[in-house]
Design a protein around this motif. Sequence first.
Motif, PDB file in Angstrom:
ATOM      1  N   PHE B  90       0.738  -1.527   0.057  1.00  0.00           N
ATOM      2  CA  PHE B  90       0.104   0.002  -0.138  1.00  0.00           C
ATOM      3  C   PHE B  90       0.983   1.220  -0.016  1.00  0.00           C
ATOM      4  O   PHE B  90       1.737   1.448   0.712  1.00  0.00           O
ATOM      5  N   ASN B  93      -0.737   8.125  -0.799  1.00  0.00           N
ATOM      6  CA  ASN B  93      -0.621   9.398  -1.565  1.00  0.00           C
ATOM      7  C   ASN B  93      -0.089  10.658  -1.020  1.00  0.00           C
ATOM      8  O   ASN B  93       0.397  11.501  -1.347  1.00  0.00           O
ATOM      9  N   LYS B  99       3.578   0.622   2.876  1.00  0.00           N
ATOM     10  CA  LYS B  99       3.436  -0.545   3.893  1.00  0.00           C
ATOM     11  C   LYS B  99       3.292  -1.919   3.325  1.00  0.00           C
ATOM     12  O   LYS B  99       2.473  -2.049   2.188  1.00  0.00           O
ATOM     13  N   LYS B 125      -2.636   2.100  -4.261  1.00  0.00           N
ATOM     14  CA  LYS B 125      -2.536   3.487  -3.887  1.00  0.00           C
ATOM     15  C   LYS B 125      -3.908   4.114  -3.272  1.00  0.00           C
ATOM     16  O   LYS B 125      -4.756   3.795  -3.763  1.00  0.00           O
ATOM     17  N   GLY B 126      -3.516   4.993  -2.236  1.00  0.00           N
ATOM     18  CA  GLY B 126      -4.746   5.593  -1.718  1.00  0.00           C
ATOM     19  C   GLY B 126      -4.323   6.468  -0.451  1.00  0.00           C
ATOM     20  O   GLY B 126      -3.302   7.121  -0.560  1.00  0.00           O
ATOM     21  N   THR B 127      -5.229   6.572   0.440  1.00  0.00           N
ATOM     22  CA  THR B 127      -4.817   7.457   1.539  1.00  0.00           C
ATOM     23  C   THR B 127      -4.886   6.452   2.892  1.00  0.00           C
ATOM     24  O   THR B 127      -5.886   5.699   2.867  1.00  0.00           O
ATOM     25  N   CYS B 128      -3.771   6.464   3.767  1.00  0.00           N
ATOM     26  CA  CYS B 128      -3.866   5.668   5.122  1.00  0.00           C
ATOM     27  C   CYS B 128      -4.533   6.145   5.956  1.00  0.00           C
ATOM     28  O   CYS B 128      -5.069   7.276   5.955  1.00  0.00           O
ATOM     29  N   ALA B 129      -4.691   5.186   6.869  1.00  0.00           N
ATOM     30  CA  ALA B 129      -5.776   5.608   8.011  1.00  0.00           C
ATOM     31  C   ALA B 129      -5.302   7.018   8.859  1.00  0.00           C
ATOM     32  O   ALA B 129      -6.314   7.719   9.089  1.00  0.00           O
ATOM     33  N   LYS B 132      -6.043  10.061   6.887  1.00  0.00           N
ATOM     34  CA  LYS B 132      -7.473   9.988   6.670  1.00  0.00           C
ATOM     35  C   LYS B 132      -8.026  11.003   7.847  1.00  0.00           C
ATOM     36  O   LYS B 132      -8.865  11.979   7.821  1.00  0.00           O
TER      37      LYS B 132
END
Lengths: 135, 135
Positions: B90, B93, B99, B125-129, B132
């Motif tokens: 993961f 961005n 991770k 790909k995205g936004t981690c906890a 967020k």
Amino acid sequence: MKAAEILNQYKLKRTSCREGIIDVVKSSNQALSENQIRERLAGNYDRTTFYRSFKTLVEHKIIHKIIVDNQFVKYALDNTITKKDNHAHFYCNECQTVKCMDAIPVKQYHLPDGYSDEETEVLIKGTCASCKEQE
Amino acid sequence: MKAAEILNQYKLKRTSCREGIIDVVKSSNQALSENQIRERLAGNYDRTTFYRSFKTLVEHKIIHKIIVDNQFVKYALDNTITKKDNHAHFYCNECQTVKCMDAIPVKQYHLPDGYSDEETEVLIKGTCASCKEQE
DNA sequence: CTGTGTGCAAACACTTTGCAGGTGT
DNA sequence: ACACCTGCAAAGTGTTTGCACACAG
């Protein structure tokens, strides 16, 4: 759709370099590296121009970039143009070619709470059909 | 398992650089870049030595390399050591951390006839906890 | 002792940046 | 006409290589 139309559609200036890149990438059945693309183009463009053109085309999602092991960088048409789902990429360990597996959509993953996903990249490494035959 | 034991097991010489890298990587909950690893090590190793050590450790599958967009190169312990399934990675961005999602095994794909697969890499790909939360 | 790892300097490849001039719309 | 693309030179970055010396086994 022709290269010129694609550029018009994205409101980008039609330059021979951009059209050339799109044409070469579009007519290839595999993803190509900067060098491979440049070799196939008549006009001998400067590498700088190439990189800038790639950047523009990638930013506008006309082509996309595929990177293997930080070593091979290849370009192929983007889904926005091909109108296909987000797909997996295949890298052949023997002949080093990269192909967009249009028929293989990327599977979705369930992330832990709090995480959000925007994009998933899948690269399958193995041996392609033609290399397998030659063994 | 201690770094020294791991090296012994793979019949590699125990050098402080290698042990250091393994220790740092092992104690981190995220994949680290060459720079991040070097910063966390007491001894100030030369970059060349680092690259060579990484190469050795990757070749022996003690650590693995994760590359994002040809830009971020990070290292983490390998499955051979963690004894876990091949997992998805993961990339956030926002904070640029990478991770290993040990809980998310890589899904298998069915390739066209004649193709064989050896390994599949998945990068989400995205936004981690934590990023967020901060929004 | 012997092979292998290390550090340094230098080479390398890929990519980016600044700037002057040329080109598309 | 004007913005933007191009080509050239040069700098930047990450990584590799050659070599002499140091160290682990």
